[in-house]
Design an enzyme around this catalytic site. Structure first.
Site, PDB file in Angstrom:
ATOM      1  N   ALA A 139       0.758  -1.082   0.006  1.00 26.22           N
ATOM      2  CA  ALA A 139       0.120  -0.169   0.014  1.00 26.22           C
ATOM      3  C   ALA A 139       0.895   0.981  -0.132  1.00 26.22           C
ATOM      4  CB  ALA A 139      -0.876   0.029   1.236  1.00 26.22           C
ATOM      5  N   GLY A 146       0.010   9.258  -6.772  1.00 26.78           N
ATOM      6  CA  GLY A 146       0.433   7.800  -7.297  1.00 26.78           C
ATOM      7  C   GLY A 146       1.808   7.674  -7.661  1.00 26.78           C
ATOM      8  N   SER A 147       2.420   8.483  -8.659  1.00 23.13           N
ATOM      9  CA  SER A 147       3.867   8.290  -9.260  1.00 23.13           C
ATOM     10  C   SER A 147       4.741   9.030  -8.276  1.00 23.13           C
ATOM     11  CB  SER A 147       3.832   9.037 -10.572  1.00 23.13           C
ATOM     12  OG  SER A 147       3.026   8.441 -11.562  1.00 23.13           O
ATOM     13  N   THR A 173      -3.681  -3.736  -4.534  1.00 22.47           N
ATOM     14  CA  THR A 173      -3.860  -5.023  -5.093  1.00 22.47           C
ATOM     15  C   THR A 173      -4.009  -5.988  -4.046  1.00 22.47           C
ATOM     16  OG1 THR A 173      -3.144  -4.255  -7.069  1.00 22.47           O
ATOM     17  CG2 THR A 173      -3.022  -6.596  -6.706  1.00 22.47           C
ATOM     18  N   ASP A 259      13.205  -2.628  -6.474  1.00 19.59           N
ATOM     19  CA  ASP A 259      14.227  -3.640  -7.143  1.00 19.59           C
ATOM     20  C   ASP A 259      13.675  -4.809  -7.313  1.00 19.59           C
ATOM     21  OD1 ASP A 259      15.512  -0.976  -7.235  1.00 19.59           O
ATOM     22  OD2 ASP A 259      16.887  -1.719  -5.741  1.00 19.59           O
ATOM     23  N   ARG A 262       9.436  -4.720  -9.469  1.00 14.22           N
ATOM     24  CA  ARG A 262       9.483  -4.025 -10.864  1.00 14.22           C
ATOM     25  C   ARG A 262       9.864  -5.325 -11.950  1.00 14.22           C
ATOM     26  NH1 ARG A 262      11.339   2.095  -9.727  1.00 14.22           N
ATOM     27  NH2 ARG A 262       9.081   2.645  -9.441  1.00 14.22           N
ATOM     28  N   GLU A 385       3.248  -0.059  -9.985  1.00 13.64           N
ATOM     29  CA  GLU A 385       5.037  -0.105  -9.562  1.00 13.64           C
ATOM     30  C   GLU A 385       5.816   0.716 -10.601  1.00 13.64           C
ATOM     31  OE1 GLU A 385       4.185  -2.368  -6.802  1.00 13.64           O
ATOM     32  OE2 GLU A 385       6.235  -2.304  -6.863  1.00 13.64           O
ATOM     33  N   GLY A 386       4.933   1.803 -10.710  1.00 13.75           N
ATOM     34  CA  GLY A 386       5.642   2.801 -11.669  1.00 13.75           C
ATOM     35  C   GLY A 386       5.236   2.709 -13.192  1.00 13.75           C
TER      36      GLY A 386
HETATM   37  C1  LIG Z   1      -5.568  -1.970 -10.768  1.00 14.75           C
HETATM   38  C2  LIG Z   1      -4.505  -1.121 -10.045  1.00 14.75           C
HETATM   39  C3  LIG Z   1      -3.694  -1.622  -9.044  1.00 14.75           C
HETATM   40  C4  LIG Z   1      -2.770  -1.150  -8.446  1.00 14.75           C
HETATM   41  N1  LIG Z   1      -2.420  -1.645  -7.138  1.00 14.75           N
HETATM   42  C5  LIG Z   1      -1.632  -0.728  -6.420  1.00 14.75           C
HETATM   43  C6  LIG Z   1      -0.994  -1.567  -5.198  1.00 14.75           C
HETATM   44  O1  LIG Z   1      -1.114  -2.856  -5.001  1.00 14.75           O
HETATM   45  N2  LIG Z   1      -0.208  -0.683  -4.493  1.00 14.75           N
HETATM   46  C7  LIG Z   1      -0.274   0.765  -4.740  1.00 14.75           C
HETATM   47  O2  LIG Z   1       0.496   1.348  -3.754  1.00 14.75           O
HETATM   48  N3  LIG Z   1      -0.538   1.232  -5.689  1.00 14.75           N
HETATM   49  C8  LIG Z   1      -1.432   0.551  -6.585  1.00 14.75           C
HETATM   50  N4  LIG Z   1      -1.995   1.171  -7.768  1.00 14.75           N
HETATM   51  C9  LIG Z   1      -1.639   2.302  -7.997  1.00 14.75           C
HETATM   52  C10 LIG Z   1      -0.610   2.608  -8.980  1.00 14.75           C
HETATM   53  O3  LIG Z   1       0.914   2.566  -8.618  1.00 14.75           O
HETATM   54  C11 LIG Z   1      -0.707   3.940  -9.635  1.00 14.75           C
HETATM   55  O4  LIG Z   1      -1.967   4.202 -10.323  1.00 14.75           O
HETATM   56  C12 LIG Z   1       0.392   4.690 -10.408  1.00 14.75           C
HETATM   57  O5  LIG Z   1       1.534   4.599  -9.589  1.00 14.75           O
HETATM   58  C13 LIG Z   1       0.110   5.906 -11.125  1.00 14.75           C
HETATM   59  O6  LIG Z   1      -0.331   6.640  -9.971  1.00 14.75           O
HETATM   60  P1  LIG Z   1      -1.399   7.594 -10.542  1.00 14.75           P
HETATM   61  O7  LIG Z   1      -2.629   6.702 -11.109  1.00 14.75           O
HETATM   62  O8  LIG Z   1      -1.858   8.835  -9.353  1.00 14.75           O
HETATM   63  O9  LIG Z   1      -1.073   8.750 -11.794  1.00 14.75           O
HETATM   64  P2  LIG Z   1      -0.274  10.033 -11.851  1.00 14.75           P
HETATM   65  O10 LIG Z   1       0.964   9.763 -10.999  1.00 14.75           O
HETATM   66  O11 LIG Z   1      -1.072  11.133 -11.439  1.00 14.75           O
HETATM   67  O12 LIG Z   1       0.141  10.219 -13.264  1.00 14.75           O
HETATM   68  C14 LIG Z   1      -0.731  10.536 -14.348  1.00 14.75           C
HETATM   69  C15 LIG Z   1       0.071  10.284 -15.655  1.00 14.75           C
HETATM   70  O13 LIG Z   1       1.169  11.139 -15.567  1.00 14.75           O
HETATM   71  C16 LIG Z   1       2.514  10.635 -15.834  1.00 14.75           C
HETATM   72  N5  LIG Z   1       3.400  11.322 -15.155  1.00 14.75           N
HETATM   73  C17 LIG Z   1       3.296  11.504 -13.828  1.00 14.75           C
HETATM   74  N6  LIG Z   1       4.753  12.057 -13.470  1.00 14.75           N
HETATM   75  C18 LIG Z   1       5.230  12.150 -14.506  1.00 14.75           C
HETATM   76  C19 LIG Z   1       6.547  12.946 -14.748  1.00 14.75           C
HETATM   77  N7  LIG Z   1       7.361  13.358 -13.848  1.00 14.75           N
HETATM   78  N8  LIG Z   1       7.093  12.699 -16.118  1.00 14.75           N
HETATM   79  C20 LIG Z   1       6.572  12.217 -17.028  1.00 14.75           C
HETATM   80  N9  LIG Z   1       4.908  11.673 -16.844  1.00 14.75           N
HETATM   81  C21 LIG Z   1       4.468  11.532 -15.608  1.00 14.75           C
HETATM   82  C22 LIG Z   1       2.159   9.039 -15.445  1.00 14.75           C
HETATM   83  O14 LIG Z   1       3.072   8.359 -16.323  1.00 14.75           O
HETATM   84  C23 LIG Z   1       0.685   8.872 -15.853  1.00 14.75           C
HETATM   85  O15 LIG Z   1       0.612   8.543 -17.197  1.00 14.75           O
HETATM   86  C24 LIG Z   1      -2.692   0.520  -8.566  1.00 14.75           C
HETATM   87  C25 LIG Z   1      -3.415   0.805  -9.653  1.00 14.75           C
HETATM   88  C26 LIG Z   1      -4.325   0.147 -10.315  1.00 14.75           C
HETATM   89  C27 LIG Z   1      -5.138   0.935 -11.458  1.00 14.75           C
END
Ligand SMILES: Cc1cc2nc3c(=O)[nH]c(=O)nc-3n(C[C@H](O)[C@H](O)[C@H](O)COP(=O)(O)OP(=O)(O)OC[C@H]3O[C@@H](n4cnc5c(N)ncnc54)[C@H](O)[C@@H]3O)c2cc1C
Length: 408
Positions: A139, A146-147, A173, A259, A262, A385-386
């Site tokens: 989590a 997110g990112s 997940t 590490d 991914r 995972e990024g």
């Molecule tokens: C089905 C599912 C399962 C998941 N499981 C888990 C889990 O088990 N644990 C957990 O912690 N999370 C989980 N996640 C969350 C997932 O890790 C995030 O959705 C992901 O990290 C992206 O974050 P965000 O959706 O907030 O997008 P954002 O960070 O808001 O990004 C939006 C868009 O902008 C792009 N972007 C962001 N920053 C940059 C940058 N600096 N340069 C260029 N482009 C950029 C991204 O690539 C993306 O295309 C899950 C998501 C889903 C949909």
């Protein structure tokens, strides 16, 4: 020096077991659980006992927390370790060849398990029953980010012999099924990213609430949960890795978990795209398309040329994934290679599965095969995972020698 790209024989068993599970257990129930979103696939209980048997014999990989396995043992000169990470990656790959969502639902194989394997001390592993009694989700993500993993707002404040957790995690997940949750939280928000640590929290614990499950495009058999932590008290020993906050080092400690995880996600993409390629090959052959590896792709039909290109991308993804896992097992820093495997395999996964739908056309778009499902399932592997963009950013930083402040 010649490069030997064959896997060691001792891993044959791991691959055979995962392939058998994929074909005999996963594929027959794939569609059923895709349609019955959120229903726990009871058939997976059989697999759970199989994996606990494998963990006992050290064959189940990091996902079953056997990953640290022989990593610290003294080795004879020239010894090549192919330990827990490689096993985990192969398990993930061939189980995902059956079904990614079901793979993500296998008890005791959570992404959190790989995180535990990456950073837990031997004492912590022992405290957690050797790891194989723990099924851990991961989590990190919160409603506000997110990112940007450094933006964690969930707090874990020390109070006597305990930490008190408060905050909300989204998109976890296996969050409602796993026995434990690996939670990223800050022990002191005034100290920035260096204060972010990971904690193992039992799911059935006072202060932990599963708020709801998400409805999704793909991996519908996998539960994706919103989890709230309200004054959730856990013993101090449940902080993974070092409790010290070293502002100079940043948050390398928690980031290290990526590490291990991914390459596992890359492996899932390699598995599902292998499945799509095999199905597509059958369909093309049935349609009279000949794929000839002795002739240049440009001299063949467009479908055959496309197939050969997809296979080449698949091969590159496969090899990058094995390299990242091999480096982790050999204790070589692999952050760059882990991101490279995830970037290449994530993109190839969506590319191959979507091209398979396209080339199989009406047949691929209908529910008569699993091709449309695999196209839906693969997208997440290029997000969690990024994301693709984040992996590319990490690769660029490492290749160019830039810090995260210099290249955003
Ligand atoms: C089905 C599912 C399962 C998941 N499981 C888990 C889990 O088990 N644990 C957990 O912690 N999370 C989980 N996640 C969350 C997932 O890790 C995030 O959705 C992901 O990290 C992206 O974050 P965000 O959706 O907030 O997008 P954002 O960070 O808001 O990004 C939006 C868009 O902008 C792009 N972007 C962001 N920053 C940059 C940058 N600096 N340069 C260029 N482009 C950029 C991204 O690539 C993306 O295309 C899950 C998501 C889903 C949909």
């Amino acid at each position: 020096m010649a490069i030997n790209l064959e896997l060691p024989k001792k891993l044959d068993n791991t691959i055979d077991q995962a392939r058998q599970a994929a074909l005999q257990i996963f594929r027959p129930i794939s569609r059923k659980y895709d349609l019955a979103e959120h229903t726990y696939p009871v058939e997976l209980d059989t697999l759970a006992s199989l994996y606990s048997g494998l963990a006992a014999t050290g064959q189940a990989g990091a996902g079953a927390a056997g990953g640290r396995g022989d990593a610290n043992k003294e080795r004879p000169e020239g010894y090549v370790a192919n330990g827990g990470n490689m096993q985990s990656v192969l398990n993930s790959m061939w189980a995902s060849y059956g079904d990614v969502a079901l793979m993500l639902s296998i008890p005791y194989q959570g992404l959190g398990n790989a995180a535990i394997a990456a950073v837990a001390t031997d004492e912590q592993l022992e405290m957690l029953g050797g790891g194989d009694e723990v099924w851990a989700s991961m989590a990190i993500t919160e409603p506000s980010f997110g990112s940007d993993s450094a933006a964690v707002t969930t707090t874990a404040i020390a109070d006597g012999d305990e930490y008190v957790l408060n905050g909300e995690k989204i998109f976890v997940t296996a969050g409602s099924r796993a026995s434990h949750i690996v939670v990223w939280a800050s022990v002191d928000r005034s100290l920035g990213r260096a204060a972010i640590k990971s904690f193992v929290v039992p799911r059935e614990h006072p202060g932990v609430t599963i708020v709801r499950l998400e409805h999704k495009l793909g991996i519908r058999a996998s539960d994706t949960a919103v989890i709230r932590f309200e004054d959730c008290r856990i013993p101090k020993e449940y902080l993974l890795g070092s409790p010290e906050v070293d502002v100079k080092k940043g948050f390398g400690g928690v980031m290290q978990t990526f590490d291990n995880t991914r390459p596992m996600v890359a492996a899932m993409a390699v598995g599902v795209s292998r499945a799509a390629l095999e199905e597509l090959r059958k369909l093309l052959e049935d349609a009279g398309v000949e794929i000839d590896y002795d002739r240049p792709a440009a001299d063949q039909s467009a479908a055959a040329a496309e197939f050969i290109r997809l296979e080449a991308d698949w091969e590159a993804s496969y090899l990058l994934t094995l390299r990242a896992a091999w480096m982790a097992d050999n204790k070589e820093p692999n952050s760059l290679q882990a991101s490279m495997s995830k970037a290449k395999a994530g993109r190839t996964g969506t590319d191959v599965t979507n091209k398979a739908v396209e080339l199989a056309s009406t047949y691929g778009y209908s529910e008569r095969t699993l091709l449309e499902k695999w196209a839906r399932d693969s997208k997440i592997l290029d997000i969690f995972e990024g994301t693709q963009q984040i992996q590319q950013l990490i690769i660029a930083r490492r290749v160019l020698g830039k810090s995260s402040a210099e290249l955003k």
